[in-house]
Design a protein around this motif. Structure first.
Motif, PDB file in Angstrom:
ATOM      1  N   CYS A   1      -6.764 -27.120  33.577  1.00 40.93           N
ATOM      2  CA  CYS A   1      -5.175 -27.139  33.712  1.00 40.93           C
ATOM      3  C   CYS A   1      -4.721 -28.285  32.566  1.00 40.93           C
ATOM      4  O   CYS A   1      -5.730 -28.830  31.993  1.00 40.93           O
ATOM      5  N   GLN A   2      -3.553 -28.045  32.111  1.00 38.95           N
ATOM      6  CA  GLN A   2      -2.959 -28.892  31.157  1.00 38.95           C
ATOM      7  C   GLN A   2      -2.904 -30.434  31.609  1.00 38.95           C
ATOM      8  O   GLN A   2      -2.559 -30.616  32.752  1.00 38.95           O
ATOM      9  N   PRO A   3      -3.206 -31.282  30.776  1.00 40.00           N
ATOM     10  CA  PRO A   3      -3.457 -32.596  31.382  1.00 40.00           C
ATOM     11  C   PRO A   3      -1.811 -32.979  32.024  1.00 40.00           C
ATOM     12  O   PRO A   3      -0.885 -32.774  31.536  1.00 40.00           O
ATOM     13  N   GLY A   4      -2.081 -33.464  32.972  1.00 40.27           N
ATOM     14  CA  GLY A   4      -1.075 -34.006  34.045  1.00 40.27           C
ATOM     15  C   GLY A   4      -0.567 -33.025  35.233  1.00 40.27           C
ATOM     16  O   GLY A   4       0.546 -33.232  35.705  1.00 40.27           O
ATOM     17  N   THR A   5      -1.086 -31.746  35.053  1.00 40.42           N
ATOM     18  CA  THR A   5      -0.865 -30.680  35.835  1.00 40.42           C
ATOM     19  C   THR A   5      -2.098 -30.531  36.811  1.00 40.42           C
ATOM     20  O   THR A   5      -3.033 -30.942  36.429  1.00 40.42           O
ATOM     21  N   GLN A   6      -1.862 -29.805  37.910  1.00 39.49           N
ATOM     22  CA  GLN A   6      -3.171 -29.351  38.513  1.00 39.49           C
ATOM     23  C   GLN A   6      -2.769 -28.188  39.253  1.00 39.49           C
ATOM     24  O   GLN A   6      -1.712 -27.598  39.158  1.00 39.49           O
ATOM     25  N   PRO A   7      -3.897 -27.482  39.806  1.00 36.75           N
ATOM     26  CA  PRO A   7      -4.012 -26.017  40.335  1.00 36.75           C
ATOM     27  C   PRO A   7      -2.714 -26.298  41.646  1.00 36.75           C
ATOM     28  O   PRO A   7      -2.668 -27.487  42.220  1.00 36.75           O
ATOM     29  N   VAL A   8      -2.243 -25.080  42.171  1.00 38.97           N
ATOM     30  CA  VAL A   8      -1.251 -25.053  43.042  1.00 38.97           C
ATOM     31  C   VAL A   8      -1.589 -24.192  44.076  1.00 38.97           C
ATOM     32  O   VAL A   8      -2.402 -23.112  43.890  1.00 38.97           O
ATOM     33  N   THR A   9      -1.484 -24.363  45.375  1.00 38.47           N
ATOM     34  CA  THR A   9      -1.873 -23.066  46.647  1.00 38.47           C
ATOM     35  C   THR A   9      -1.012 -22.271  46.269  1.00 38.47           C
ATOM     36  O   THR A   9       0.153 -21.861  46.226  1.00 38.47           O
ATOM     37  N   CYS A  10      -1.882 -20.974  46.396  1.00 41.94           N
ATOM     38  CA  CYS A  10      -1.350 -19.548  46.407  1.00 41.94           C
ATOM     39  C   CYS A  10      -0.299 -19.309  47.371  1.00 41.94           C
ATOM     40  O   CYS A  10      -0.790 -19.566  48.640  1.00 41.94           O
ATOM     41  N   ASP A  11       0.695 -18.713  46.966  1.00 39.04           N
ATOM     42  CA  ASP A  11       1.903 -18.709  48.124  1.00 39.04           C
ATOM     43  C   ASP A  11       1.637 -17.344  48.711  1.00 39.04           C
ATOM     44  O   ASP A  11       2.465 -16.920  49.249  1.00 39.04           O
ATOM     45  N   ILE A  12       0.752 -16.579  48.132  1.00 40.17           N
ATOM     46  CA  ILE A  12       0.651 -15.094  49.039  1.00 40.17           C
ATOM     47  C   ILE A  12      -0.331 -15.201  50.008  1.00 40.17           C
ATOM     48  O   ILE A  12      -0.133 -14.553  51.119  1.00 40.17           O
ATOM     49  N   CYS A  13      -1.677 -15.816  49.466  1.00 40.43           N
ATOM     50  CA  CYS A  13      -2.601 -16.116  50.643  1.00 40.43           C
ATOM     51  C   CYS A  13      -2.790 -17.356  51.177  1.00 40.43           C
ATOM     52  O   CYS A  13      -3.450 -17.698  51.905  1.00 40.43           O
ATOM     53  N   HIS A  14      -1.845 -18.263  50.848  1.00 35.03           N
ATOM     54  CA  HIS A  14      -1.683 -19.567  51.540  1.00 35.03           C
ATOM     55  C   HIS A  14      -3.048 -20.395  51.342  1.00 35.03           C
ATOM     56  O   HIS A  14      -3.342 -21.100  52.267  1.00 35.03           O
ATOM     57  N   GLY A  15      -3.652 -20.100  50.351  1.00 31.79           N
ATOM     58  CA  GLY A  15      -4.896 -20.889  50.086  1.00 31.79           C
ATOM     59  C   GLY A  15      -6.228 -20.450  50.624  1.00 31.79           C
ATOM     60  O   GLY A  15      -7.459 -20.711  50.380  1.00 31.79           O
ATOM     61  N   SER A  16      -6.189 -19.082  51.282  1.00 30.39           N
ATOM     62  CA  SER A  16      -7.251 -18.648  51.954  1.00 30.39           C
ATOM     63  C   SER A  16      -8.252 -17.695  50.808  1.00 30.39           C
ATOM     64  O   SER A  16      -9.554 -17.447  50.922  1.00 30.39           O
ATOM     65  N   GLY A  17      -7.488 -17.347  49.767  1.00 27.35           N
ATOM     66  CA  GLY A  17      -8.198 -16.577  48.856  1.00 27.35           C
ATOM     67  C   GLY A  17      -8.325 -15.030  49.379  1.00 27.35           C
ATOM     68  O   GLY A  17      -8.756 -14.449  48.697  1.00 27.35           O
ATOM     69  N   GLN A  18      -7.716 -14.789  50.360  1.00 19.70           N
ATOM     70  CA  GLN A  18      -7.805 -13.312  50.973  1.00 19.70           C
ATOM     71  C   GLN A  18      -6.625 -13.059  51.635  1.00 19.70           C
ATOM     72  O   GLN A  18      -5.882 -13.671  52.075  1.00 19.70           O
ATOM     73  N   ILE A  19      -6.351 -11.709  51.629  1.00 16.90           N
ATOM     74  CA  ILE A  19      -5.292 -11.084  52.388  1.00 16.90           C
ATOM     75  C   ILE A  19      -5.706 -10.134  53.153  1.00 16.90           C
ATOM     76  O   ILE A  19      -6.786  -9.500  52.919  1.00 16.90           O
ATOM     77  N   GLN A  20      -5.107  -9.821  54.464  1.00 16.99           N
ATOM     78  CA  GLN A  20      -5.409  -8.907  55.430  1.00 16.99           C
ATOM     79  C   GLN A  20      -4.443  -7.727  55.486  1.00 16.99           C
ATOM     80  O   GLN A  20      -3.357  -7.811  55.155  1.00 16.99           O
ATOM     81  N   ARG A  21      -5.053  -6.750  55.825  1.00 14.41           N
ATOM     82  CA  ARG A  21      -4.372  -5.513  56.054  1.00 14.41           C
ATOM     83  C   ARG A  21      -4.778  -4.897  57.570  1.00 14.41           C
ATOM     84  O   ARG A  21      -5.766  -4.912  57.832  1.00 14.41           O
ATOM     85  N   THR A  22      -3.731  -4.362  57.795  1.00 16.58           N
ATOM     86  CA  THR A  22      -4.075  -3.522  59.228  1.00 16.58           C
ATOM     87  C   THR A  22      -3.862  -2.304  59.120  1.00 16.58           C
ATOM     88  O   THR A  22      -2.786  -1.663  58.572  1.00 16.58           O
ATOM     89  N   VAL A  23      -4.875  -1.562  59.299  1.00 25.00           N
ATOM     90  CA  VAL A  23      -4.969  -0.143  58.802  1.00 25.00           C
ATOM     91  C   VAL A  23      -5.110   0.594  59.978  1.00 25.00           C
ATOM     92  O   VAL A  23      -5.994   0.282  61.047  1.00 25.00           O
ATOM     93  N   ARG A  24      -4.367   1.560  60.302  1.00 29.63           N
ATOM     94  CA  ARG A  24      -4.256   2.538  61.516  1.00 29.63           C
ATOM     95  C   ARG A  24      -5.474   3.787  61.321  1.00 29.63           C
ATOM     96  O   ARG A  24      -5.418   4.613  60.284  1.00 29.63           O
ATOM     97  N   SER A  25      -6.331   3.845  62.088  1.00 25.15           N
ATOM     98  CA  SER A  25      -7.577   4.680  61.949  1.00 25.15           C
ATOM     99  C   SER A  25      -7.422   5.494  63.155  1.00 25.15           C
ATOM    100  O   SER A  25      -6.597   5.419  64.308  1.00 25.15           O
ATOM    101  N   LEU A  26      -8.345   6.618  63.339  1.00 31.06           N
ATOM    102  CA  LEU A  26      -8.716   7.325  64.450  1.00 31.06           C
ATOM    103  C   LEU A  26      -9.183   6.362  65.764  1.00 31.06           C
ATOM    104  O   LEU A  26      -9.128   6.636  66.894  1.00 31.06           O
ATOM    105  N   LEU A  27      -9.799   5.201  65.196  1.00 27.50           N
ATOM    106  CA  LEU A  27     -10.219   4.145  66.455  1.00 27.50           C
ATOM    107  C   LEU A  27      -9.085   3.178  66.774  1.00 27.50           C
ATOM    108  O   LEU A  27      -9.540   2.146  67.435  1.00 27.50           O
TER     109      LEU A  27
END
Length: 371
Positions: free
Chosen positions: A147-173
């Protein structure tokens, strides 16, 4: 919040395929890797969120009915048949993260390999070297924070810090929930709004540095010496890899190596071979006096103890083994020839004849005179 259909530019009755095509078109225009502007980054997040909601039938239905649309889905292809099911299970699940745990930006650096050219003298005694290495080093501006001095990483507002996103997929099961790395933060859980201008957000830069090393005696060509932690610094200031030094020993004009011993060839005149003589030779660690006995034969060996190579794991030096090569004159003046003939009459040497065969004689001679 902006209407998801307006964000994607599609009608409210758009088919899943139309929604997918709209998202892909906008993603190519607004992705941070293509369009680094802040406005584009915010638009990309809106487009991604809108697609996550509208590509999932359940979330889209709730959204159309005015329900909660905040359940984030994946930035991949929406479901629309068997092809999307296969894509979900086999095409988009990689990325190096584990469920519920974001990736670390800090990673171990790569190992580095440098060739070191040595002389035979360096091998005998060992040598100190200062080696120039061109590798990745810690960025002095951000000290590995990216990061540029005086700044820092911010929590991702898409995955809220988990690093992953979930999908719900409709399948035959039935409905299946899968996890994928977040495309906005690349699975790290955080984003860097102001990357370091020196290292471009990598936490390291390439530079030339000096590594000091004591190379022990006894090394040989092809040997690799390992210096733990002296390789490249890792991304985001991660731990250094190792540095390997590959040794190459240059041939010597006079001496050669046989294990821990040094070999040399001493040319002796026929007269000195007959009468014996004393000679001083230059070894790799100074002058050495040799006594050539009377009647020495070609291939005989004179050994000087402790003037060889110090072994890699040991203290007792090898020996210097000098093989005698008797040089017979090819041209004699009449007076010298007469003297040799007189000597032949007095000594009455045996005529040339075949001696008893010794299987190891030829290999022994080759070993004596090799360089």
């Amino acid at each position: 919040m902006a209407d998801h259909y307006e964000v994607l530019g599609v009608a409210r009755d758009a088919s899943p395929e139309e929604i997918k095509k709209a998202y892909r078109r906008l993603a190519r225009q607004l992705h941070p890797d293509v369009n680094p502007g802040e406005d584009a980054s915010e638009q990309f997040k809106l487009v991604t969120h809108a697609y996550d909601v509208l590509s999932d039938p359940d979330q889209r239905q709730r959204y159309d009915l005015g329900g909660d649309s905040g359940a984030f889905g994946g930035a991949g292809a929406g479901f629309g048949g068997f092809s999307d099911i296969f894509e979900t299970f086999f095409g988009g699940g990689g990325g190096g993260t584990r469920a519920g745990r974001p990736r670390s930006r800090r990673e171990r650096g790569q190992d580095a390999l440098v060739r070191v050219d040595l002389t035979l003298g360096d091998v005998v005694f060992g040598v100190h070297r200062d080696i120039e290495v061109d590798t990745a080093v810690l960025c002095e501006t951000c000290q590995g924070s990216c990061c540029q001095p005086g700044t820092q990483p911010v929590t991702c507002d898409i995955c809220h810090g988990s690093g992953q996103i979930q999908r719900t997929v409709r399948s035959l099961l039935g409905n299946v929930v899968t996890s994928q790395p977040c495309t906005t933060c690349q699975g790290y859980g955080t984003t860097i709004p102001y990357p370091c201008s020196t290292c471009q957000g990598q936490g390291r830069v390439r530079a030339r540095r000096t590594v000091s090393i004591d190379i022990p005696a006894g090394v040989e060509t092809g040997l690799r010496l390992q210096l733990p932690g002296s390789g490249e610094v890792g991304p985001a200031g991660g731990p250094n890899g190792d540095l390997y030094l590959e040794v190459t020993v240059a041939p010597h004009d006079v001496f050669s190596r046989d294990g821990d011993d040094l070999l040399a060839t001493l040319e002796v005149s026929m007269i000195d071979a007959i009468l014996g003589t004393s000679v001083t030779i230059d070894s790799l660690d100074g002058p050495v006096d040799l006594e050539i006995r009377q009647g020495v034969q070609a291939g005989d060996e004179v050994t000087i103890r402790g003037r060889g190579i110090t072994p890699l794991r040991g203290e007792q030096r090898g020996d210097l083994r000098v093989a005698v090569q008797v040089v017979t004159p090819s041209h004699l003046d009449p007076k010298s020839r007469a003297l040799v003939q007189e000597l032949a009459k007095r000594t009455r040497p045996a005529p040339p004849h075949l001696a008893e065969f010794h299987p190891g004689l030829f290999s022994k001679l080759r070993g004596k005179f090799k360089r």
